[in-house]
Design a protein around this motif. Sequence first.
Motif, PDB file in Angstrom:
ATOM      1  N   GLY A  61      57.599  88.535 -29.405  1.00 18.09           N
ATOM      2  CA  GLY A  61      58.612  87.542 -29.104  1.00 18.09           C
ATOM      3  C   GLY A  61      58.515  87.121 -27.654  1.00 18.09           C
ATOM      4  N   ARG A  62      58.113  88.067 -26.817  1.00 15.74           N
ATOM      5  CA  ARG A  62      57.931  87.792 -25.399  1.00 15.74           C
ATOM      6  C   ARG A  62      56.899  88.769 -24.840  1.00 15.74           C
ATOM      7  N   LEU A  63      55.914  88.275 -24.130  1.00 17.33           N
ATOM      8  CA  LEU A  63      54.915  89.146 -23.516  1.00 17.33           C
ATOM      9  C   LEU A  63      55.550  89.939 -22.384  1.00 17.33           C
ATOM     10  N   THR A  64      54.981  91.101 -22.089  1.00 20.11           N
ATOM     11  CA  THR A  64      55.470  91.884 -20.958  1.00 20.11           C
ATOM     12  C   THR A  64      55.031  91.229 -19.647  1.00 20.11           C
ATOM     13  N   THR A  65      55.792  91.511 -18.609  1.00 21.25           N
ATOM     14  CA  THR A  65      55.410  91.041 -17.279  1.00 21.25           C
ATOM     15  C   THR A  65      54.040  91.585 -16.909  1.00 21.25           C
TER      16      THR A  65
ATOM     17  N   VAL B 160      49.606  81.195 -21.233  1.00 21.58           N
ATOM     18  CA  VAL B 160      49.284  82.621 -21.348  1.00 21.58           C
ATOM     19  C   VAL B 160      49.816  83.175 -22.670  1.00 21.58           C
ATOM     20  N   SER B 161      51.029  82.785 -23.034  1.00 21.24           N
ATOM     21  CA  SER B 161      51.597  83.243 -24.304  1.00 21.24           C
ATOM     22  C   SER B 161      50.743  82.777 -25.481  1.00 21.24           C
ATOM     23  N   ALA B 162      50.291  81.521 -25.436  1.00 24.56           N
ATOM     24  CA  ALA B 162      49.456  80.988 -26.518  1.00 24.56           C
ATOM     25  C   ALA B 162      48.103  81.699 -26.572  1.00 24.56           C
TER      26      ALA B 162
ATOM     27  N   ARG C  98      62.924  94.978 -27.015  1.00 17.17           N
ATOM     28  CA  ARG C  98      62.529  94.905 -28.426  1.00 17.17           C
ATOM     29  C   ARG C  98      61.685  93.676 -28.735  1.00 17.17           C
ATOM     30  N   TYR C  99      61.647  92.701 -27.818  1.00 18.96           N
ATOM     31  CA  TYR C  99      60.838  91.503 -28.039  1.00 18.96           C
ATOM     32  C   TYR C  99      59.365  91.739 -27.716  1.00 18.96           C
ATOM     33  N   HIS C 100      59.058  92.841 -27.032  1.00 21.39           N
ATOM     34  CA  HIS C 100      57.685  93.110 -26.621  1.00 21.39           C
ATOM     35  C   HIS C 100      56.877  93.760 -27.749  1.00 21.39           C
TER      36      HIS C 100
END
Length: 201
Positions: free
Chosen positions: A121-125, A109-111, A169-171
Amino acid sequence: MSLLFVCVCVCMYRCNLPPLTRGYAEHIGKRTHLVTANPSIIDKRFEGLEWSRRPFLESMRVYNRSFIYMPAFSSYIGTEPSFRAAHTLVDASANQTVLFAHPEFLRHVSAFWAARDVSAGRLTTGLFMVTLALSLCDQVDVYGFWPFSHGPDNKPLSHHYYDNEPPNRYHAMPQEFLQLWQLHKSGVLRMQLGDCEGAGR
């Protein structure tokens, strides 16, 4: 973001294990089939279940027989609190069942979204849940995905309906919103941006 949950066909997905301390209990759990619980919530709100499990178990009662979705393997620091939450519910013979996100699902999913210019940096839930919903359901309605401090009517909004803690902050929430809006315009899903009372559901 004033509200964060996804209505999927006849299933309701709700994100971030909303607290029940402000009179939301009568609305939160009645139609929820799956609720997400990030390991950080277990650590921060329930002190990692190290000292007392009662507040966590009491907060879960409203969810009846819902599934509790946890990304236990998204980071090494999230695994232990996720397992502790799962064991707590099993030991208490609670009605809820914990589901752990498969690491390959998280990676793919991230890719997928990275290839569509969501440079987070990180997708939201929430985006993970929308992706899951789109892969399982014929019709997906999305409520509360609004990454800005003011609504479409220019009135101030809190980040969540239950708190105003700043987003991680990663979102990359504006980028995520743009992707969801494009899916809305193309008819893949339906976004409800205004008052939910007018949503016809």
